[in-house]
Design an enzyme around this catalytic site. Structure first.
Site, PDB file in Angstrom:
ATOM      1  N   HIS A  67       0.819  -1.219   0.000  1.00 43.31           N
ATOM      2  CA  HIS A  67       0.000   0.000   0.000  1.00 43.31           C
ATOM      3  C   HIS A  67       0.851   1.267   0.000  1.00 43.31           C
ATOM      4  O   HIS A  67       0.362   2.336  -0.349  1.00 43.31           O
ATOM      5  CB  HIS A  67      -1.052  -0.012   1.117  1.00 43.31           C
ATOM      6  CG  HIS A  67      -0.561   0.309   2.489  1.00 43.31           C
ATOM      7  ND1 HIS A  67      -0.251  -0.655   3.425  1.00 43.31           N
ATOM      8  CD2 HIS A  67      -0.359   1.486   3.105  1.00 43.31           C
ATOM      9  CE1 HIS A  67       0.118  -0.074   4.552  1.00 43.31           C
ATOM     10  NE2 HIS A  67       0.064   1.230   4.384  1.00 43.31           N
TER      11      HIS A  67
ATOM     12  N   ASP B 239       1.255  -7.658   2.378  1.00 48.80           N
ATOM     13  CA  ASP B 239       1.328  -6.226   2.068  1.00 48.80           C
ATOM     14  C   ASP B 239       2.778  -5.755   1.876  1.00 48.80           C
ATOM     15  O   ASP B 239       3.308  -5.030   2.696  1.00 48.80           O
ATOM     16  CB  ASP B 239       0.638  -5.452   3.202  1.00 48.80           C
ATOM     17  CG  ASP B 239       0.309  -4.028   2.804  1.00 48.80           C
ATOM     18  OD1 ASP B 239       0.845  -3.547   1.785  1.00 48.80           O
ATOM     19  OD2 ASP B 239      -0.478  -3.380   3.522  1.00 48.80           O
TER      20      ASP B 239
ATOM     21  N   SER C  11       4.013   2.274   8.391  1.00 52.00           N
ATOM     22  CA  SER C  11       3.821   1.246   7.380  1.00 52.00           C
ATOM     23  C   SER C  11       5.097   1.063   6.596  1.00 52.00           C
ATOM     24  O   SER C  11       5.729   2.039   6.190  1.00 52.00           O
ATOM     25  CB  SER C  11       2.695   1.635   6.436  1.00 52.00           C
ATOM     26  OG  SER C  11       1.497   1.181   6.969  1.00 52.00           O
TER      27      SER C  11
HETATM   28  N1  ARG Z   1      -4.621   0.344   7.745  1.00 46.83           N
HETATM   29  C1  ARG Z   1      -3.313   0.347   7.176  1.00 46.83           C
HETATM   30  C2  ARG Z   1      -2.674   1.750   7.275  1.00 46.83           C
HETATM   31  O1  ARG Z   1      -3.242   2.607   7.884  1.00 46.83           O
HETATM   32  C3  ARG Z   1      -3.300  -0.187   5.812  1.00 46.83           C
HETATM   33  C4  ARG Z   1      -3.930   0.672   4.778  1.00 46.83           C
HETATM   34  C5  ARG Z   1      -3.885   0.170   3.379  1.00 46.83           C
HETATM   35  N2  ARG Z   1      -4.906  -0.800   3.087  1.00 46.83           N
HETATM   36  C6  ARG Z   1      -6.191  -0.496   2.721  1.00 46.83           C
HETATM   37  N3  ARG Z   1      -7.027  -1.463   2.509  1.00 46.83           N
HETATM   38  N4  ARG Z   1      -6.604   0.723   2.566  1.00 46.83           N
HETATM   39  O2  ARG Z   1      -2.017   2.251   6.436  1.00 46.83           O
HETATM   40  N1  ASP Z   2      -1.210   1.256   8.034  1.00 48.21           N
HETATM   41  C1  ASP Z   2      -0.531   2.365   8.646  1.00 48.21           C
HETATM   42  C2  ASP Z   2       0.458   3.074   7.710  1.00 48.21           C
HETATM   43  O1  ASP Z   2       0.236   3.180   6.535  1.00 48.21           O
HETATM   44  C3  ASP Z   2       0.108   1.934   9.897  1.00 48.21           C
HETATM   45  C4  ASP Z   2      -0.812   2.106  11.042  1.00 48.21           C
HETATM   46  O2  ASP Z   2      -1.578   3.092  11.040  1.00 48.21           O
HETATM   47  O3  ASP Z   2      -0.728   1.309  11.957  1.00 48.21           O
HETATM   48  O4  ASP Z   2       1.406   3.686   8.126  1.00 48.21           O
END
Ligand code: ARG
Ligand code: ASP
Length: 730
Positions: free
Chosen positions: A87, A223, A660
């Site tokens: 991502h 990921d 991330s």
């Molecule tokens: N929750 C994670 C973060 O905040 C992964 C985000 C990417 N994945 C998604 N399905 N949007 O970045």
């Molecule tokens: N998924 C998040 C990021 O893109 C990490 C998190 O918020 O825990 O940095």
């Protein structure tokens, strides 16, 4: 009371501040030696603080990369190969994707360096050195100064310090405030602008579970993506150029093949973006009851509309994939955040903390500044006054700059005409140049049909949910000529505006500045944004900004006050996109009564989630075959006598957005996994970290290797890496 009885409550208080919260904290790497080394070693770490951060010799920090300024990556080969999340690389992968070469859908692997793809917008930044410059920056600052006076002294000091910084010409210097402006640190860094895409699994692996599984455990997302940093022939930063060579890094992380077990030490090293761990109870209450709910409701509407189109049309799915994911990511996190704050009684805890703070002020023998006494009540008052403005401000930004794309473009057109009004043809042409590049990408991923529906739904919310005085009369009456129907207003708007059409905008841009500006000013979307902005700027912004400034002033004092009063507590600065280390253990958790989550997921669990053809849970045939044939290479482990490939695991490392792509590192400095998310119950960790239920989610390094090697057959990439067996002593 006996001595024991007196000590007990004190002990419990200490434990609740320190003991229970041992996984909490995002620590500055240069301060580990003073603050954390002992703690980390007690938890099992075999390294010294000097091996993590050193100015004089290669250390772990030299393998840690700030990726494009929004994510973290780490060096995993002597040839500048870096690992980050799928991502994080998503926009880059999307940029190179077309319906014919669909790298998002099918993945991309460059097994020859000449096939790697350049990304002019990316950069990879390393931190060379971090210094405390507080004394220099706060020199001449007096407590009686107004905010402006204070800031002007600080700005001058920062400029002088930056000029005087001891650095090479190709290095950068940045000075940032910590602890709400009570301390300042200087970062010397070096940024490489040539970062090429090397590999990415198909989205069905890299984004498996997509938005349904996002922020949740159990998780089976692979990921990750791979990039490579290039330098000039001397190892120095150079603009993207075919002549550049792969970077020879100061340090690269060996990768452990031995896996993780419950209780193992783990550490996450990266660039967390923003946290708010020291807010007042009144601030937390505002997030829970005003700002989060407003943002959630707006995005709820727009996401439902976009999702409907994406499911029906592959071309729209490609166009909106990245935008949708990022809007949905915040939306879902805030939902979890509010629930988590409620469930952990964050408000009650904050109030108790504040009551204890006020009590200590009264009873302590130390003399504290008089202003400490009224801090909490003042913060309460300012937040109470701010609530309606905060609501209006969130609506304004979510509607005009985030969710309705036409209004975002109209806002940029407004900046273009401003440039003309302020600086004539030169100003116009300068901004037009920048805008042209942006719009190129914008139109590639834009569908006016989708956006028109979003416009109709969100303008209706804007008018209905905001107090009438925060909405201009023009907007309140806008649907009158359209049978009071927002869809009809939207249809008429999207029919008459030129901004939804790339060719029409290009035609305007090809005119002489005066004529172009005149054409832009005639556009109904332009007139709408002008009206919305000027109403906001006269009715909301002045008071909202004033109150926010007041909060900043109070928080600077409150932060110092907390450190003065709670001398038994170890403080870490809120995240601010600077380099941090957080550490904890590999561990599962109890999300709710009678439910226990284990710390690891496996490939068979991923296959169990498989839904053929589904937009979120499809799986590539090759992966299903590898699983069916148990063709695991060296990447599996024995579970109850059976071989299984691990996919994701959990730890109690305190992370946030920006972490991330951060490496999860074992007790001896090897890569064990790749951080990419947090669990649903713990998404409130940015505001109220709770060790019992806050967990970060990582992809197991062996799964990454399995995909590169067995799935993609990109063995040449594996050969670059250093694979180790630390648990077997190899
Ligand atoms: N929750 C994670 C973060 O905040 C992964 C985000 C990417 N994945 C998604 N399905 N949007 O970045
Ligand atoms: N998924 C998040 C990021 O893109 C990490 C998190 O918020 O825990 O940095």
């Amino acid at each position: 009371m006996t001595k024991r009885n007196i000590l007990l409550p004190i002990l419990i208080f200490f434990l609740s501040l320190n003991g229970l919260r041992a996984g909490e904290g995002m620590w500055l790497p240069q301060l580990l030696q003073a603050l954390n080394e002992g703690d980390m070693q007690t938890m099992g770490m075999k390294l010294t603080a000097e091996q993590i951060y050193s100015v004089n010799q290669g250390s772990l920090k030299d393998a840690i990369v700030h990726f494009g300024g929004f994510c973290t990556a780490e060096v995993i080969s002597k040839e500048g190969l870096i690992l980050t999340n799928h991502h994080c690389g998503f926009s880059a992968i999307q940029e190179h994707t077309t319906l014919e070469d669909n790298y998002l859908r099918d993945g991309f692997w460059a097994t020859d360096k000449k096939d790697e793809k350049m990304n002019p917008d990316l950069f990879a930044k390393f931190i060379v050195r971090i210094d405390d410059v507080t004394d220099m920056i706060l020199k001449g600052v007096k407590s009686k100064m107004t905010k402006e006076e204070r800031q002007s002294v600080i700005d001058k000091n920062i400029q002088a310090a930056q000029k005087a910084a001891n650095k090479e010409s190709y290095q950068d210097v940045e000075i940032k405030p910590f602890f709400k402006g009570n301390q300042y640190f200087q970062f010397i860094s070096v940024s490489y602008p040539d970062v090429r895409l090397v590999g990415a699994p198909p989205s069905s692996i890299g984004k498996f579970g997509a938005d349904t599984d996002n922020w949740e455990w159990p998780r089976h997302t692979g990921d990750f993506s791979l990039f490579r940093i290039y330098s000039d022939a001397n190892g120095l930063p150079a603009q993207p150029n075919a002549k550049n060579i792969p970077l020879k890094p100061k340090h690269s992380l060996p990768i452990s093949l031995d896996g993780v077990e419950e209780g193992d030490f783990s550490m996450v090293f990266g660039f967390p973006g923003r946290t708010n761990e020291y807010l007042s109870a009144s601030a937390v209450e505002q997030i829970m009851t005003v700002t989060d709910p407003a943002r959630i409701a707006i995005r709820d509407k727009s996401l439902k509309i976009i999702d409907g189109y994406m499911r029906a049309d592959e071309a729209i799915k490609i166009k909106y994939a990245s935008k949708f994911a990022s809007t949905a990511n915040g939306w879902k996190k805030w939902i979890g955040e509010v629930q988590g704050l409620e469930k952990t009684n964050a408000l009650g805890k904050k109030r108790a903390y504040e009551a204890e703070f006020n009590k200590r002020l009264k009873t302590s023998k130390k003399k504290f500044p008089k202003e400490y006494k009224t801090l909490i009540s003042e913060l309460d008052n300012v937040y109470a006054e701010m609530a309606p403005y905060a609501l209006a401000a969130n609506y304004q930004s979510e509607v005009t700059s985030r969710n309705v794309e036409l209004l975002r473009v109209a806002g940029l057109m407004k900046r273009l005409t401003d440039a003309f009004d302020n600086n004539g043809a030169a100003g116009f042409n300068g901004f037009k140049g920048r805008l042209t590049g942006y719009l190129e990408g914008f139109y590639k991923d834009y569908s006016p049909m989708v956006d028109q529906d979003v416009f109709a739904a969100l303008m209706e919310m804007y008018v209905t949910n905001l107090d009438a005085k925060y909405v201009s009369e023009t907007v309140r009456k806008a649907t009158m000529p359209h049978d009071n129907d927002y869809s009809k207003w939207a249809a008429s708007m999207y029919k008459s505006t030129k901004f939804t059409d790339k060719a029409a905008v290009e035609k305007i841009f090809s005119m002489k500045p005066e004529a172009a500006v005149a054409a832009i000013k005639e556009d109904p979307a332009y007139q709408l944004i002008i009206d919305m902005q000027s109403h906001y700027n006269s009715v909301v912004a002045p008071t909202y900004d004033k109150l926010q400034t007041r909060v900043e002033d109070l928080m600077r004092v409150y932060m110092q006050a907390q450190m003065d009063v709670y001398t038994d507590k170890k403080f870490f600065p809120d995240a601010n996109s600077t380099m941090r280390v957080t550490y904890g253990k590999i561990e599962g958790y109890e999300p709710r009564d009678a439910v226990i989550y284990k710390n690891k997921t496996y490939l068979d669990g991923m296959v169990a989630k498989y839904v053929p053809g589904d937009y979120e849970f499809d799986l590539p045939k090759k992966l299903l075959e590898l699983e069916a044939n148990k063709d695991y290479g060296v990447y599996s482990e024995t579970v109850n006598g059976e071989q299984k490939v691990p996919v994701c695991f959990l730890g109690s490392n305190h992370t946030t957005g920006g972490n991330s792509g951060s490496p999860a590192i074992d007790a001896s400095g090897n890569l064990i996994g790749l951080n990419f998310d947090r669990v649903w119950e713990g998404t409130m960790s940015d505001i109220n970290y709770d060790r019992r239920i806050c967990r970060n989610i990582m992809v197991d390094a062996r799964y990454i290797l399995f995909i590169i090697d067995k799935y993609a057959g990109a063995g040449s990439l594996i050969e670059e890496m250093e694979l180790v067996h630390p648990k077997k002593g190899k």
